[in-house]
Design an enzyme around this catalytic site. Structure first.
Site, PDB file in Angstrom:
ATOM      1  N   ASP A 117       0.065  -7.037   4.567  1.00  0.00           N
ATOM      2  CA  ASP A 117      -0.680  -8.299   4.699  1.00  0.00           C
ATOM      3  C   ASP A 117       0.201  -9.497   5.062  1.00  0.00           C
ATOM      4  OD1 ASP A 117      -2.947  -6.904   4.101  1.00  0.00           O
ATOM      5  OD2 ASP A 117      -3.175  -7.668   2.065  1.00  0.00           O
ATOM      6  N   ASP A 165       1.599  -6.553  -4.592  1.00  0.00           N
ATOM      7  CA  ASP A 165       0.780  -6.559  -3.375  1.00  0.00           C
ATOM      8  C   ASP A 165       1.302  -7.764  -2.596  1.00  0.00           C
ATOM      9  OD1 ASP A 165      -2.489  -5.828  -2.548  1.00  0.00           O
ATOM     10  OD2 ASP A 165      -1.486  -7.563  -1.652  1.00  0.00           O
ATOM     11  N   SER A 166       1.479  -7.624  -1.304  1.00  0.00           N
ATOM     12  CA  SER A 166       2.166  -8.694  -0.568  1.00  0.00           C
ATOM     13  C   SER A 166       1.350  -9.983  -0.463  1.00  0.00           C
ATOM     14  CB  SER A 166       2.614  -8.212   0.805  1.00  0.00           C
ATOM     15  OG  SER A 166       1.545  -8.182   1.702  1.00  0.00           O
ATOM     16  N   SER A 167       0.108  -9.955  -0.912  1.00  0.00           N
ATOM     17  CA  SER A 167      -0.643 -11.216  -0.965  1.00  0.00           C
ATOM     18  C   SER A 167      -0.056 -12.127  -2.033  1.00  0.00           C
ATOM     19  CB  SER A 167      -2.117 -10.953  -1.247  1.00  0.00           C
ATOM     20  OG  SER A 167      -2.658 -10.247  -0.150  1.00  0.00           O
ATOM     21  N   THR A 186       0.816  -1.226   0.000  1.00  0.00           N
ATOM     22  CA  THR A 186       0.000   0.000   0.000  1.00  0.00           C
ATOM     23  C   THR A 186       0.842   1.266   0.000  1.00  0.00           C
ATOM     24  OG1 THR A 186      -1.796  -1.083   1.170  1.00  0.00           O
ATOM     25  CG2 THR A 186      -1.729   1.281   1.347  1.00  0.00           C
ATOM     26  N   THR A 242      -0.679 -22.968  18.484  1.00  0.00           N
ATOM     27  CA  THR A 242      -1.999 -22.549  18.982  1.00  0.00           C
ATOM     28  C   THR A 242      -2.593 -21.384  18.189  1.00  0.00           C
ATOM     29  OG1 THR A 242      -3.235 -21.628  20.845  1.00  0.00           O
ATOM     30  CG2 THR A 242      -0.887 -21.136  20.800  1.00  0.00           C
ATOM     31  N   GLN A 243      -3.927 -21.409  18.083  1.00  0.00           N
ATOM     32  CA  GLN A 243      -4.649 -20.302  17.443  1.00  0.00           C
ATOM     33  C   GLN A 243      -4.675 -19.068  18.345  1.00  0.00           C
ATOM     34  OE1 GLN A 243      -8.605 -21.662  16.307  1.00  0.00           O
ATOM     35  NE2 GLN A 243      -7.762 -23.523  15.429  1.00  0.00           N
ATOM     36  N   CYS A 244      -4.385 -19.258  19.643  1.00  0.00           N
ATOM     37  CA  CYS A 244      -4.367 -18.111  20.563  1.00  0.00           C
ATOM     38  C   CYS A 244      -3.170 -17.226  20.225  1.00  0.00           C
ATOM     39  CB  CYS A 244      -4.200 -18.578  22.010  1.00  0.00           C
ATOM     40  SG  CYS A 244      -5.700 -19.262  22.675  1.00  0.00           S
TER      41      CYS A 244
HETATM   42  N1  ASP Z   1      -2.704  -5.486   0.330  1.00  0.00           N
HETATM   43  C1  ASP Z   1      -1.616  -4.664   0.781  1.00  0.00           C
HETATM   44  C2  ASP Z   1      -0.352  -5.504   0.751  1.00  0.00           C
HETATM   45  O1  ASP Z   1      -0.134  -6.284   1.645  1.00  0.00           O
HETATM   46  C3  ASP Z   1      -1.894  -4.120   2.131  1.00  0.00           C
HETATM   47  C4  ASP Z   1      -0.819  -3.221   2.701  1.00  0.00           C
HETATM   48  O2  ASP Z   1       0.217  -2.966   2.140  1.00  0.00           O
HETATM   49  O3  ASP Z   1      -1.025  -2.707   3.809  1.00  0.00           O
HETATM   50  O4  ASP Z   1       0.425  -5.389  -0.158  1.00  0.00           O
END
Ligand code: ASP
Length: 340
Positions: free
Chosen positions: A89, A56-58, A12, A275-277
């Site tokens: 992300d 985008d880091s996804s 972002t 753990t999910q915690c």
């Molecule tokens: N979708 C964006 C990413 O991870 C979100 C961010 O940068 O905050 O690239």
């Protein structure tokens, strides 16, 4: 003069809104430095490299982590510190992966990004970028780096990279390090928590470039079905399974569930209990619902984040090691990722 290398991967911080669709997409890095003229006022030499196609880091993956590690390796002796601009992300995954890949660090590798693009008036990106650079450049009286480890800087706090997780997609304060104290806080001054920061390594940097992603995560929920869980048995070449468990590492005690895990372990799959915690740790045997896990050979992930567990497994499986060695190393604290 102190030299810092800025590595722009996307996220972002450097995005613009597409005029037609309104969605956020990465843009040219040169425009990013134009947005922060303050960078020229630093008493240090700042150089930058940018991914040809910022992402985008996804879309982050192990190949990109190797590429990042190679950039740092190539420039390691030329710079005093590194700042990686990255989407928020998956920043915690990249920080965790790099912490394992870069062994014997004596220089800072600081990841940062933002929740609002840097061109927007209310952006959090400027402060994050400027302070991350300052931290990467900070040295003690003897000229040694103050933060010689992989860390995440976001919204006035610096966290150990492999202890960090993204927990908020709306607030500027997007990250937490629930099981480890913050490494530094930025107020009027930057206060460093020296007791919690890794020591400068005196050994030569070793860069590990083989990651193996033949792993899976099984997130538990009440009502998880036998049919769905059994599908994990069909995964060809599966080397490790993260059992994403309840509370202190608990799981259903139904015989079908336990025999399925036992089956996987007999097939030489490492089963690693995380753990999910967000706060706390796995203590197998504390409850009856985890005692059987220990008995059949499920390994405890201690107080690891999921991000650190995923990348630690990829790293260890990518090394030329026997399963017995990998199992031993999983329960060891390699880069400050677990408290044992
Ligand atoms: N979708 C964006 C990413 O991870 C979100 C961010 O940068 O905050 O690239």
């Amino acid at each position: 003069m102190t030299k810092i290398l800025l590595i722009y991967t996307g996220g972002t911080i450097g995005m613009v809104q597409d005029a037609k669709t309104g969605t956020l997409r990465p843009f040219n890095f040169k425009q990013l430095t134009k947005q922060v003229p303050e960078l020229h006022r630093f008493q240090l030499e700042l150089h930058s490299v940018s991914f040809k196609k910022p992402i985008d880091s996804s879309n982050m993956n192990p190949q990109v982590w190797v590429h990042l590690a190679q950039i740092i390796e190539k420039n390691y002796t030329l710079y005093d510190g590194f700042v990686i601009l990255h989407g928020s992300d998956t920043m915690a995954y990249t920080a965790s992966a790099l912490s394992f890949m870069l062994e014997n660090l004596s220089k800072p590798v600081i990841l940062t990004g933002s929740q609002l693009p840097i061109g927007i008036i209310r952006t959090d990106g400027k402060e994050n970028l400027i302070t991350a650079i300052e931290i990467a450049a900070a040295k003690n009286k003897r000229g040694k780096a103050l933060v010689p480890e992989v860390a995440v800087y976001f919204e006035y706090e610096l966290y150990r990279g492999n202890r960090t997780l993204k927990y908020n997609s709306e607030h500027f304060d997007a990250f937490k390090s629930p099981n480890y104290p913050v490494l530094a806080e930025a107020g009027v001054d930057i206060t460093y928590n020296d007791n919690y920061i890794a020591k400068c390594s005196t050994k030569k940097l070793r860069v590990h470039k083989h990651l193996d992603n033949d792993i899976a995560v099984l997130p538990l929920f009440p009502g998880i079905s036998k049919k769905i869980t059994e599908s994990y048995l069909q995964i060809k070449g599966l080397k490790a399974l993260i059992l994403y468990s309840f509370g202190a590492g608990n799981a259903p005690t139904e015989p079908w569930f336990l025999s399925l895990l036992e089956h996987l372990i007999k097939q030489n799959v490492i089963v690693y209990n995380v753990t999910q915690c967000l706060v706390g740790r796995v203590i197998q045997g504390k409850y009856q619902t985890s005692a059987a896990l220990k008995k059949i050979g499920v390994l405890s992930g201690e107080d690891s984040t999921l991000e650190a567990a995923v990348t630690k497994l990829m790293f260890l499986l990518g090394e030329n090691k026997s399963q017995a060695q990998i199992k031993k190393l999983l329960s060891k604290n390699l880069r400050g990722e677990i408290s044992v």
